[in-house]
Design an enzyme around this catalytic site. Structure first.
Site, short mmCIF file in Angstrom:
data_model
loop_
_atom_site.label_atom_id
_atom_site.label_comp_id
_atom_site.label_asym_id
_atom_site.label_seq_id
_atom_site.Cartn_x
_atom_site.Cartn_y
_atom_site.Cartn_z
N LYS A 22 0.93 -1.22 0.03
CA LYS A 22 -0.04 0.13 0.01
C LYS A 22 0.90 1.42 -0.16
CE LYS A 22 -1.70 1.43 4.19
NZ LYS A 22 -1.39 2.86 4.53
N ASN A 23 1.88 1.47 0.70
CA ASN A 23 2.57 2.56 0.95
C ASN A 23 3.45 2.78 -0.23
OD1 ASN A 23 0.96 2.97 3.33
ND2 ASN A 23 2.79 2.55 4.68
N ARG A 96 -4.56 10.62 5.10
CA ARG A 96 -3.52 11.64 5.02
C ARG A 96 -2.26 11.41 4.05
NH1 ARG A 96 1.12 12.96 7.13
NH2 ARG A 96 1.06 14.75 8.45
N CYS A 120 -3.96 13.15 13.61
CA CYS A 120 -4.84 11.97 13.59
C CYS A 120 -4.50 11.18 14.68
CB CYS A 120 -4.64 11.25 12.08
SG CYS A 120 -3.18 10.20 12.16
N ARG A 125 1.27 14.50 13.40
CA ARG A 125 1.49 14.35 12.29
C ARG A 125 1.68 15.77 11.30
NH1 ARG A 125 -1.10 8.91 9.62
NH2 ARG A 125 0.92 8.89 8.69
N PRO A 126 2.77 16.46 11.64
CA PRO A 126 2.89 17.67 10.89
C PRO A 126 3.38 17.62 9.58
CG PRO A 126 4.61 17.38 12.62
CD PRO A 126 3.71 16.22 12.77
N ASP A 128 5.61 20.04 8.27
CA ASP A 128 6.43 21.21 7.93
C ASP A 128 7.90 20.72 7.20
OD1 ASP A 128 6.95 19.26 10.46
OD2 ASP A 128 8.76 20.55 10.78
N LEU A 129 8.23 19.47 7.19
CA LEU A 129 9.23 19.01 6.45
C LEU A 129 8.98 18.99 5.02
CD1 LEU A 129 10.77 16.42 8.82
CD2 LEU A 129 11.50 18.62 8.59
N ASP A 311 4.64 0.66 11.99
CA ASP A 311 3.29 -0.10 11.38
C ASP A 311 3.38 -1.52 11.98
OD1 ASP A 311 2.57 2.43 10.40
OD2 ASP A 311 3.46 1.93 8.47
N ILE A 333 8.69 6.71 16.76
CA ILE A 333 8.15 7.48 15.34
C ILE A 333 6.93 8.27 15.92
CG2 ILE A 333 7.44 7.18 12.99
CD1 ILE A 333 10.26 6.04 13.68
N ARG A 403 -9.05 0.08 5.02
CA ARG A 403 -8.23 1.08 4.18
C ARG A 403 -6.89 0.32 3.91
NH1 ARG A 403 -7.28 6.30 7.58
NH2 ARG A 403 -5.62 6.25 6.12
C1 EPZ Z 1 4.29 6.97 6.66
O1 EPZ Z 1 3.58 8.12 6.91
C2 EPZ Z 1 3.41 5.88 6.35
N1 EPZ Z 1 2.52 6.16 5.44
C3 EPZ Z 1 2.86 5.39 7.87
O2 EPZ Z 1 2.01 4.41 7.55
C4 EPZ Z 1 4.14 5.14 8.59
O3 EPZ Z 1 3.57 4.82 9.74
C5 EPZ Z 1 4.99 6.38 8.76
O4 EPZ Z 1 5.52 6.28 7.31
C6 EPZ Z 1 6.38 6.16 9.57
O5 EPZ Z 1 7.00 4.64 8.99
C7 EPZ Z 1 2.50 6.24 4.16
O6 EPZ Z 1 3.59 5.67 3.86
C8 EPZ Z 1 1.24 6.27 3.47
P1 EPZ Z 1 6.47 10.40 8.41
P2 EPZ Z 1 4.36 9.44 6.96
O7 EPZ Z 1 6.46 11.46 7.75
O8 EPZ Z 1 5.13 9.46 5.95
C9 EPZ Z 1 7.17 13.45 12.01
C10 EPZ Z 1 -0.02 2.92 7.77
O9 EPZ Z 1 -0.35 2.40 8.90
N2 EPZ Z 1 7.16 14.25 11.00
O10 EPZ Z 1 7.70 9.41 8.05
O11 EPZ Z 1 3.06 10.62 7.13
C11 EPZ Z 1 5.93 12.69 12.29
O12 EPZ Z 1 5.23 13.44 13.01
C12 EPZ Z 1 0.60 4.35 8.05
O13 EPZ Z 1 0.16 2.02 6.71
C13 EPZ Z 1 7.37 15.73 11.22
O14 EPZ Z 1 7.71 16.28 12.23
O15 EPZ Z 1 4.93 9.45 8.33
C14 EPZ Z 1 6.76 11.35 12.73
O16 EPZ Z 1 6.70 11.68 14.15
C15 EPZ Z 1 0.21 5.06 9.10
N3 EPZ Z 1 7.22 16.78 10.01
C16 EPZ Z 1 7.78 11.20 12.09
O17 EPZ Z 1 7.98 12.60 11.46
C17 EPZ Z 1 6.83 16.40 8.96
O18 EPZ Z 1 6.80 17.17 7.95
C18 EPZ Z 1 7.64 10.10 10.96
O19 EPZ Z 1 6.40 10.53 10.16
C19 EPZ Z 1 6.43 14.95 8.60
C20 EPZ Z 1 6.70 14.09 9.42
#
Ligand code: EPZ
Length: 424
Positions: A22-23, A96, A120, A125-126, A128-129, A311, A333, A403
């Site tokens: 999926k991802n 998201r 969520c 889940r910001p 900003d990056l 996950d 995470i 989902r």
């Molecule tokens: C991806 O979400 C996955 N989703 C998530 O899977 C997975 O849990 C996550 O990566 C971590 O491995 C998809 O690929 C569709 P991140 P993503 O940005 O990219 C912080 C599932 O169940 N962060 O890597 O949105 C954030 O808050 C889902 O299949 C910032 O601070 O996650 C977190 O602490 C749920 N600023 C960390 O980084 C940002 O701009 C990692 O989040 C973005 C993220």
């Protein structure tokens, strides 16, 4: 609304085939916005998140067709669609990951308006990056009225880091990479995510004509090109679905074989299952999991890839509830991703959550009851717990499960679980 009803206590045996990831599928589908000409993508799972993204892409002018063999054909006719650049709240709020259209839209159509995804249930889940990366490439960004609105002429290559408080960002890396492939000059992304799904996106883009090097490393170098073409591509197997089925075998002390698995993507998961006491054998694209009654408690810390995936945290928690002794899970995470702990407690589990740690003491048995799913992986954890609980477990709000898992109850039934979907 449907629920899943499970009669616990049946040992799983047999073979299950794992679907495409999926991802990986989500950002690759979004990246089709960049391509001139049709693409055929094999292995895209038939799940609700894919349907939601399909609607967003259709709104942006995409033509999407699912063939009988599961291949998705995606075509964008760019000249006709240049004025379509909005991913509306109604759809983004459902998922998201819709944010992954931001990078392709801004670089290909020079404008993007994507609803702010917000927080969520698994945490803040910001984004900003994501915004930092797109801005660094030269886009102007406005974040008022609940939307991220970006505009730019041709983006310009640059050097940037995607390191945040909790490590790097998976979808943020996807967004910056997809934006940079059509930028002028070279982009270097430091602290890029190394997840197999990010690697799969990079390989897809390279097949379409992009020039990305450093795939699988934390520094990605992207030399911008003028255009990309449509491709035939096959998505990698879903390592989280595979891990979930492995734990289904483990928790029922069963003996199951998974087909279509890349075990090298699951090293951290397999190592922990072995530490618990399971026998795991990988041969080619199959992995066999053999359970027993002599498991040991363990400690787990979730980390970016190649560490233990967040996950898989809920699924491991369900398993550890059934293992005598004290186990500790530390969530690095998403520090608040423990909604399932309260539901597992309703089933008789002994779990204490302290900040980003959960202390789990194994109990002699879990008991079936009514439980509510809060998010996709929490739901997987609850279904796994139901497979071994005494009596009957009713898992409510399974739209979260739909989902991300295709026909989960049917596939568990084929392995010998007594589980059915019921309209409430
Ligand atoms: C991806 O979400 C996955 N989703 C998530 O899977 C997975 O849990 C996550 O990566 C971590 O491995 C998809 O690929 C569709 P991140 P993503 O940005 O990219 C912080 C599932 O169940 N962060 O890597 O949105 C954030 O808050 C889902 O299949 C910032 O601070 O996650 C977190 O602490 C749920 N600023 C960390 O980084 C940002 O701009 C990692 O989040 C973005 C993220």
């Amino acid at each position: 609304m449907d629920k899943i009803v499970i009669e616990g206590g049946h040992r799983l045996e047999g073979t299950v085939r794992i679907n495409g990831a999926k991802n990986a599928a989500l950002p690759i589908m979004a990246a089709c916005l960049l391509l001139n000409g049709p693409s055929r993508i094999k292995g895209i799972p038939n799940i609700d998140d894919i349907h939601t993204l399909s609607k967003i892409l259709e709104n942006l002018g995409g033509q999407i067709k699912r063939n009988t063999d599961g291949t998705l054909e995606i075509t964008f006719m760019d000249r006709e669609n240049q004025d379509k650049f909005t991913a509306p709240y109604e759809l983004v709020s459902k998922m998201r990951a819709s944010i992954c259209v931001l990078g392709p839209l801004i670089t290909k159509r020079h404008k993007a308006k994507v609803s702010y995804p917000g927080g969520c249930v698994i945490g803040q889940r910001p984004v900003d990056l994501h915004i930092k990366g797109i801005k660094a490439l030269g886009a102007q960004i406005d974040t008022t009225e609940g939307y991220i609105t970006a505009s730019a002429d041709r983006l310009k290559g640059t050097e940037l880091s995607l390191k945040g408080e909790h490590g790097t960002t998976v979808l943020g890396t996807c967004n910056v990479m997809t934006a940079a492939v059509l930028a002028e000059g070279t982009t270097i992304i430091e602290d890029a995510a190394r997840e197999p799904e990010v690697q799969d996106l990079a390989r897809f883009l390279n097949k379409a004509g992009a020039k990305i090097t450093g795939i699988g490393e934390s520094t990605l170098t992207i030399e911008g090109v003028r255009e990309l073409h449509g491709v035939d591509y096959e998505i990698i197997p879903d390592r989280i679905e595979a891990g979930t089925f492995m734990i289904a075998g483990a928790i029922t002390r069963g003996n199951i074989t998974l087909e279509n698995v890349k075990s090298e993507h699951l090293t951290a998961v397999i190592d922990k299952l072995k530490e618990i006491g399971l026998e795991i054998i990988s041969v080619g694209n199959t992995v066999s999991v053999k359970g027993n009654n002599l498991y040991h408690p363990i400690d787990i810390t979730t980390m970016p890839y190649p560490g233990m995936p967040t996950d898989m945290q809920a699924q491991f928690m369900a398993l550890l509830c059934t293992v005598e002794g004290k186990s500790i899970i530390t969530e690095k995470i998403f520090p608040d991703r423990f909604m399932h702990a309260a539901e597992l407690r309703r089933m008789g589990a002994d779990i204490r959550v302290e900040g980003s740690c959960a202390v789990i003491k194994g109990v002699p048995f879990l008991s079936g009851t009514n439980v509510q799913v809060s998010d996709l992986r929490a739901g997987a954890g609850l279904v796994l717990a139901g497979l071994v609980a005494k009596d009957v477990t009713h898992v409510h709000r399974i739209y979260h499960l739909d989902r991300g898992y295709e026909r989960l109850e049917e596939r568990l039934s084929k392995l010998g679980a007594v589980v059915k979907r019921v309209d409430e």
